[in-house]
Design a protein around this motif. Structure first.
Motif, PDB file in Angstrom:
ATOM      1  N   UNK A  89      29.375  30.809  47.594  1.00  0.00           N
ATOM      2  CA  UNK A  89      29.678  32.042  48.314  1.00  0.00           C
ATOM      3  C   UNK A  89      31.134  32.449  48.117  1.00  0.00           C
ATOM      4  N   UNK A  90      32.039  31.488  48.227  1.00  0.00           N
ATOM      5  CA  UNK A  90      33.460  31.792  48.036  1.00  0.00           C
ATOM      6  C   UNK A  90      33.706  32.248  46.599  1.00  0.00           C
ATOM      7  N   UNK A  91      33.086  31.569  45.644  1.00  0.00           N
ATOM      8  CA  UNK A  91      33.234  31.982  44.238  1.00  0.00           C
ATOM      9  C   UNK A  91      32.795  33.423  44.037  1.00  0.00           C
ATOM     10  N   UNK A  92      31.656  33.785  44.601  1.00  0.00           N
ATOM     11  CA  UNK A  92      31.145  35.142  44.415  1.00  0.00           C
ATOM     12  C   UNK A  92      32.052  36.180  45.066  1.00  0.00           C
ATOM     13  N   UNK A  93      32.695  35.794  46.152  1.00  0.00           N
ATOM     14  CA  UNK A  93      33.616  36.723  46.804  1.00  0.00           C
ATOM     15  C   UNK A  93      34.916  36.866  46.009  1.00  0.00           C
ATOM     16  N   UNK A  94      35.451  35.776  45.491  1.00  0.00           N
ATOM     17  CA  UNK A  94      36.760  35.800  44.839  1.00  0.00           C
ATOM     18  C   UNK A  94      36.710  36.271  43.386  1.00  0.00           C
ATOM     19  N   UNK A  95      35.586  36.042  42.717  1.00  0.00           N
ATOM     20  CA  UNK A  95      35.519  36.302  41.275  1.00  0.00           C
ATOM     21  C   UNK A  95      35.923  37.738  40.903  1.00  0.00           C
ATOM     22  N   UNK A  96      35.474  38.781  41.598  1.00  0.00           N
ATOM     23  CA  UNK A  96      35.880  40.136  41.202  1.00  0.00           C
ATOM     24  C   UNK A  96      37.387  40.368  41.287  1.00  0.00           C
ATOM     25  N   UNK A  97      38.062  39.708  42.237  1.00  0.00           N
ATOM     26  CA  UNK A  97      39.511  39.855  42.336  1.00  0.00           C
ATOM     27  C   UNK A  97      40.202  39.164  41.162  1.00  0.00           C
ATOM     28  N   UNK A  98      39.725  37.998  40.804  1.00  0.00           N
ATOM     29  CA  UNK A  98      40.327  37.243  39.710  1.00  0.00           C
ATOM     30  C   UNK A  98      40.153  37.937  38.375  1.00  0.00           C
ATOM     31  N   UNK A  99      39.020  38.584  38.191  1.00  0.00           N
ATOM     32  CA  UNK A  99      38.717  39.178  36.896  1.00  0.00           C
ATOM     33  C   UNK A  99      39.241  40.596  36.766  1.00  0.00           C
ATOM     34  N   UNK A 100      39.950  41.087  37.792  1.00  0.00           N
ATOM     35  CA  UNK A 100      40.604  42.387  37.686  1.00  0.00           C
ATOM     36  C   UNK A 100      41.723  42.269  36.666  1.00  0.00           C
ATOM     37  N   UNK A 101      41.734  43.131  35.654  1.00  0.00           N
ATOM     38  CA  UNK A 101      42.637  42.948  34.522  1.00  0.00           C
ATOM     39  C   UNK A 101      43.905  43.786  34.593  1.00  0.00           C
ATOM     40  N   UNK A 102      44.328  44.149  35.800  1.00  0.00           N
ATOM     41  CA  UNK A 102      45.574  44.897  35.917  1.00  0.00           C
ATOM     42  C   UNK A 102      45.459  46.345  35.483  1.00  0.00           C
ATOM     43  N   UNK A 103      44.312  46.971  35.718  1.00  0.00           N
ATOM     44  CA  UNK A 103      44.122  48.359  35.293  1.00  0.00           C
ATOM     45  C   UNK A 103      44.803  49.319  36.257  1.00  0.00           C
ATOM     46  N   UNK A 104      44.579  50.619  36.063  1.00  0.00           N
ATOM     47  CA  UNK A 104      45.269  51.619  36.876  1.00  0.00           C
ATOM     48  C   UNK A 104      44.897  51.513  38.353  1.00  0.00           C
ATOM     49  N   UNK A 105      43.654  51.153  38.655  1.00  0.00           N
ATOM     50  CA  UNK A 105      43.260  50.996  40.049  1.00  0.00           C
ATOM     51  C   UNK A 105      44.055  49.876  40.701  1.00  0.00           C
ATOM     52  N   UNK A 106      44.283  48.793  39.972  1.00  0.00           N
ATOM     53  CA  UNK A 106      45.087  47.697  40.495  1.00  0.00           C
ATOM     54  C   UNK A 106      46.504  48.157  40.778  1.00  0.00           C
ATOM     55  N   UNK A 107      47.088  48.911  39.850  1.00  0.00           N
ATOM     56  CA  UNK A 107      48.437  49.438  40.047  1.00  0.00           C
ATOM     57  C   UNK A 107      48.487  50.320  41.289  1.00  0.00           C
ATOM     58  N   UNK A 108      47.458  51.132  41.462  1.00  0.00           N
ATOM     59  CA  UNK A 108      47.406  52.044  42.589  1.00  0.00           C
ATOM     60  C   UNK A 108      47.348  51.283  43.908  1.00  0.00           C
ATOM     61  N   UNK A 109      46.499  50.259  43.980  1.00  0.00           N
ATOM     62  CA  UNK A 109      46.365  49.496  45.213  1.00  0.00           C
ATOM     63  C   UNK A 109      47.621  48.681  45.494  1.00  0.00           C
ATOM     64  N   UNK A 110      48.275  48.171  44.460  1.00  0.00           N
ATOM     65  CA  UNK A 110      49.525  47.454  44.656  1.00  0.00           C
ATOM     66  C   UNK A 110      50.585  48.384  45.230  1.00  0.00           C
ATOM     67  N   UNK A 111      50.636  49.597  44.720  1.00  0.00           N
ATOM     68  CA  UNK A 111      51.585  50.592  45.238  1.00  0.00           C
ATOM     69  C   UNK A 111      51.288  50.886  46.709  1.00  0.00           C
TER      70      UNK A 111
END
Length: 216
Positions: A89-111
């Motif tokens: 269960x923890x793996x399934x929850x965390x995996x999408x965050x780990x596999x985020x490759x630093x795209x524009x959406x990531x930049x936006x959320x970090x901002x």
């Protein structure tokens, strides 16, 4: 400031072109620094297209923020299914965050994490909050609690933050420990290790709760 370059629009409807451009520009420069006219020009649509499809700039931005959240929800594949063990269960929850490759959406959320806007906080409340509530309930269930305690909420946020940091800090990881990405390019081993730690911490919370529940 040079004008934004138009995106390739061969097969995309106008609404999708606007979203594609808006994600990139908002991610690069933030909500306030980007004009609707600039977005429309880069998307190759007429200046009234944002009003037609989204109502106004706020409506466009709300949709831009909601898209990655919906993608995240789709990739979590029933992480809190009662038939799953805690580790999976923890793996399934965390995996999408780990596999985020630093795209524009990531930049936006970090901002937005650094200087949250009103629209972002509304998205957090209505769309992101329920995901974390489900994760906290999952951890609480495995810790023997009927409802998440403050410590369980901290644990849920802490596990997600560690996973997200791996995605956001990949250039730093390559400097400090390049072998990590070489040996684990998709961060699957890292995902499972974080889940190992999560299981240990949930067991710790279980023990703490049991100790506090004992009659004096």
């Amino acid at each position: 400031m040079s004008a934004a370059k138009p995106v390739r629009t061969d097969a995309l409807p106008a609404r999708d072109r606007l979203l594609q451009v808006a994600v990139r520009l908002f991610g690069e420069r933030g909500f306030d620094a980007v004009t609707t006219r600039e977005i429309c020009a880069a998307a190759g649509v007429n200046p009234g297209a944002i009003h037609y499809h989204f109502g106004d700039k706020d409506g466009l931005y709300a949709e831009v923020l909601s898209l990655p959240v919906r993608e995240l929800q789709a990739r979590m594949t029933d992480f809190d299914d009662p038939a799953l063990g805690l580790h999976e269960s923890i793996c399934r929850f965390l995996r999408p965050f780990l596999f985020d490759d630093g795209n524009c959406s990531t930049q936006l959320f970090l901002r937005e994490m650094q200087a949250p806007s009103r629209i972002f906080m509304e998205t957090v409340t209505t769309e992101i909050g329920p995901i974390f509530d489900r994760f906290a309930l999952l951890l609480a269930r495995h810790a023997g609690l009927a409802q998440p305690s403050a410590a369980i909420h901290q644990l849920a946020m802490g596990l997600q933050a560690m996973a997200h940091d791996y995605a956001l800090s990949r250039p730093v990881l390559d400097v400090f420990h390049p072998a990590l990405r070489t040996d684990d390019p998709q961060l699957e081993q890292t995902c499972r290790r974080l889940a190992d730690w999560g299981c240990v911490l949930v067991e710790y919370e279980r023990a703490q709760h049991a100790a506090q529940s004992k009659p004096q």
